[in-house]
Design an enzyme around this catalytic site. Structure first.
Site, short mmCIF file in Angstrom:
data_model
loop_
_atom_site.label_atom_id
_atom_site.label_comp_id
_atom_site.label_asym_id
_atom_site.label_seq_id
_atom_site.Cartn_x
_atom_site.Cartn_y
_atom_site.Cartn_z
N THR A 214 0.83 -1.21 0.00
CA THR A 214 0.00 0.00 0.00
C THR A 214 0.87 1.26 0.00
O THR A 214 0.51 2.27 -0.62
CB THR A 214 -0.93 0.00 1.22
OG1 THR A 214 -1.70 -1.22 1.22
CG2 THR A 214 -1.88 1.18 1.19
N GLU A 430 14.52 -23.33 30.16
CA GLU A 430 15.18 -22.44 29.19
C GLU A 430 16.67 -22.74 29.10
O GLU A 430 17.27 -22.61 28.02
CB GLU A 430 14.93 -20.98 29.56
CG GLU A 430 13.48 -20.56 29.62
CD GLU A 430 12.72 -20.88 28.34
OE1 GLU A 430 13.33 -20.87 27.25
OE2 GLU A 430 11.51 -21.16 28.44
N ASP A 507 6.57 -26.53 22.19
CA ASP A 507 7.77 -27.17 21.65
C ASP A 507 7.40 -28.43 20.87
O ASP A 507 7.91 -28.67 19.77
CB ASP A 507 8.73 -27.54 22.79
CG ASP A 507 9.17 -26.32 23.59
OD1 ASP A 507 9.21 -25.22 23.00
OD2 ASP A 507 9.47 -26.46 24.78
#
Length: 651
Positions: A214, A430, A507
């Site tokens: 656009t 983590e 996961d």
């Protein structure tokens, strides 16, 4: 453009229009009521002529005013009265004088016949005038009422402020050059026609959302110097059959009157989908609209000087007749920018922001692989908002890093309260992801790992590719599979099988989808060979996809399932071997996460080696990443996704 005034405004304040309309209605009502009003007194103060004479003789009349058709005056008790005169009966003037009545007279001013007609017709004229004005306004506003159903909703674009040119478009040089040629043709057609060239009838802008389709169209409007009409594909289709086709005809009629001109259709897939490919009966309204669009673009009547520019992010669902030369002569691909393009885009958006001396657009471009132009604009805006929130006068590199984390991983959920057990489990989860990414060949370099909740994740491991990437090898995909299972296996090694939780759902989903794609789409299975065993599951509207391809036998599906399981089990084994062999490093990295909450890739390596990270804060404000870019949004590994909702894009 030809007219700088907004055609929708018409040069008049809409509040003033409304005021005049309501004032006209009020005046018409007053005149209408006055015309039918009796114009005299009520029954309480009207006397018969006989009663009037009796009151005079009794001395109860104080004064009287004589008119041609009636008498009115005041009684001695200060009340008013009115009585009609009797035709042919003279007034008893002597009786009035003898009883002390004060007599006065008034002659009525008679209006002519034209005045009488005007006064009586004025309310009707006002009412019909207001009705005509309202109907005319309904016809002007196409589609706003019953009178405008078949009118086009295309608007002529006028940009008195915020005009966009090709200088404001960066990072998509090839697409800009192709469209700039169209603008040059409009300005100087002889330059191309002397060699037999003809102006393209249409150009289709194809690209992912946010890549600048656009924006390119607005730049063409700013550069062309010709009328520019803009409309959305959804503006054509209505619930009534034939309305869309009528709007297409009306749009091209407007364009012919203003030729040469450009017509921009945004999201053309809303009206240009493949005909006869719906689930069940076809949409007659949409197909009639598409048929009319095809005829107008390249039918018996030549529409000289009208260039159609359309934008879509789904070119695969468009009807083939719409894409052939003669209608859309060019398909201009608007891709996501590479590192050079991202740097140019950042330079464009940073011109509007006061920057600190430490801001380096090249560094930010390296750390934002896969960002589109809209993403980069959002990044600069978020950084400016963060700096303003902190009361700063300049936007520094720290704000850009914080904004990048917010855009890619979500906002920090500082108000979320986690127990120590949940925080410790998140740290090991983590740390497992991070450790696998550091030890398995083919994983992208570790950029950051955090146990601070962000978005819908309780923790995030963030890997960035070290270069612009346009494909992935089998080694890299297997490494990603192993990375996906690092968190679950780390929790299993520390807490045991019975303590597993739902945190690895995303996961497992990512790993399963990737393994299935490797087997069924990418030909990465020796048993199945280089064959594709499923169609694109996204294209259900084309009528080609089913839940299970009937051309594949049950025996082949059993082999597919076994191959998917084999890849998953190999990835689990790789991740388990890495974490088992480096269990001490897992404890060190999890301990550092519990202490600092956020670690960069380099800090994670220092923590594993047992060295001092070298920072005193505990929030993890990391320096800018020194990666060299990438091609896709980096994969993050959420610890948990509440409510079992879908993972965010790139998660």
């Amino acid at each position: 453009m030809n007219d700088d005034r907004d055609p929708q405004e018409g040069g008049t304040n809409p509040w003033v229009k409304s005021l005049f309309i309501w004032a006209g209605i009020l005046v018409a009502l007053i005149l209408f009521v006055t015309m039918f009003d009796s114009g005299g007194a009520t029954a309480d103060d009207t006397l018969s002529y006989t009663e009037f004479m009796d009151r005079v003789e009794q001395g109860e009349v104080q004064s009287v005013e004589i008119n041609e058709t009636f008498l009115q005056g005041m009684l001695t008790d200060q009340t008013t009265f009115r009585t009609n005169r009797l035709p042919g009966v003279p007034l008893p003037e002597e009786t009035l004088r003898d009883n002390g009545v004060e007599v006065s007279g008034r002659t009525e001013e008679r209006m002519g016949i034209w005045g009488y007609i005007l006064v009586n017709l004025l309310p009707f004229v006002l009412i019909f005038g207001i009705a005509f004005f309202i109907i005319r306004q309904m016809q002007k506003n196409a589609g706003s009422g019953a009178m405008g159903f078949g009118k086009s909703k295309a608007k002529m674009l006028t940009e008195r402020q915020g005009k966009v040119t090709f200088d404001d478009v960066a990072g998509i040089d090839e697409a800009r050059e192709e469209l700039q040629e169209i603008v040059e043709f409009l300005k100087d057609p002889g330059k191309f026609s002397r060699l037999g060239g003809q102006i393209p009838k249409g150009a289709l802008l194809v690209g992912s959302p946010g890549t600048g389709k656009t924006l390119l169209a607005r730049a063409i409007a700013g550069e062309a110097g010709v009328p520019f009409f803009t409309i959305s594909g959804s503006d054509f289709v209505e619930m009534f059959v034939g309305v869309g086709a009528s709007r297409v005809r009306d749009m091209f009629e407007q364009a012919k009157k203003n030729a040469p001109c450009i017509v921009f259709i945004d999201e053309i897939d809303a009206v240009g989908r493949h005909r006869g490919a719906g689930l069940g009966n076809g949409n007659d309204e949409r197909e009639q609209t598409l048929n009319q669009l095809l005829v107008e673009m390249d039918g018996f009547e030549a529409n000289e000087g009208i260039i159609i520019i359309a934008a879509t992010n789904r070119p695969d669902v468009l009807d083939p007749a719409l894409l052939r030369p003669g209608r859309f002569d060019r398909q201009v691909v608007v891709p996501k920018p590479d590192i050079e393009g991202r740097e140019k885009i950042l330079d464009v958006h940073m011109k509007k922001v006061p920057l600190a001396p430490d801001v380096d657009a090249r560094t930010i471009a390296r750390g934002t692989p896969g960002f589109s132009g809209a993403d980069l604009a959002n990044l600069v805006n978020e950084a400016a908002l963060l700096a303003a929130r902190k009361g700063k006068r300049l936007v520094a590199m720290d704000e850009f890093e914080e904004a990048k984390d917010k855009v890619m991983m979500g906002s920090e959920r500082k108000s979320m309260i986690m127990t120590e057990d949940e925080k410790r489990a998140t740290a090991y989860h983590e740390a497992g992801h991070a450790l696998v990414s550091l030890h398995v060949k083919g994983c992208d370099p570790l950029h950051k790992v955090t146990i601070i909740p962000r978005g819908r994740a309780l923790g995030v491991t963030w890997n960035l590719p070290d270069r612009d990437r346009y494909s992935m090898s089998m080694e890299q995909m297997k490494a990603r599979l192993a990375l996906a299972f690092g968190g679950r296996i780390a929790e299993q090694l520390i807490y045991g099988e019975d303590s597993l939780n739902t945190g690895a759902a995303n996961d497992i989903q990512q790993a399963t989808d990737m393994a299935r794609a490797m087997v069924m789409e990418y030909g990465m299975s020796e048993k199945l060979g280089w064959l594709r065993y499923r169609d694109n599951q996204d294209e259900v509207f084309l009528g080609h996809s089913v839940a299970r391809n009937q051309q594949v036998s049950e025996e082949t599906f059993k082999v597919i399932d076994s191959e998917i399981r084999r890849l998953i089990e190999e990835a689990e084994g790789t991740a388990r071997a890495v974490l088992t062999d480096n269990l001490d490093e897992l404890h060190k990295l999890a301990g550092a996460l519990l202490e600092y909450e956020t670690l960069s890739g380099e800090e994670a390596k220092l923590a594993i080696a047992g060295e001092d990270i070298g920072r005193g804060d505990d929030r993890g404000n990391m320096p800018a990443p020194q990666t060299s870019g990438g091609s896709s949004i980096p994969k993050t590994t959420p610890r948990k996704r509440p409510f079992g909702g879908p993972a965010p894009e790139g998660a």
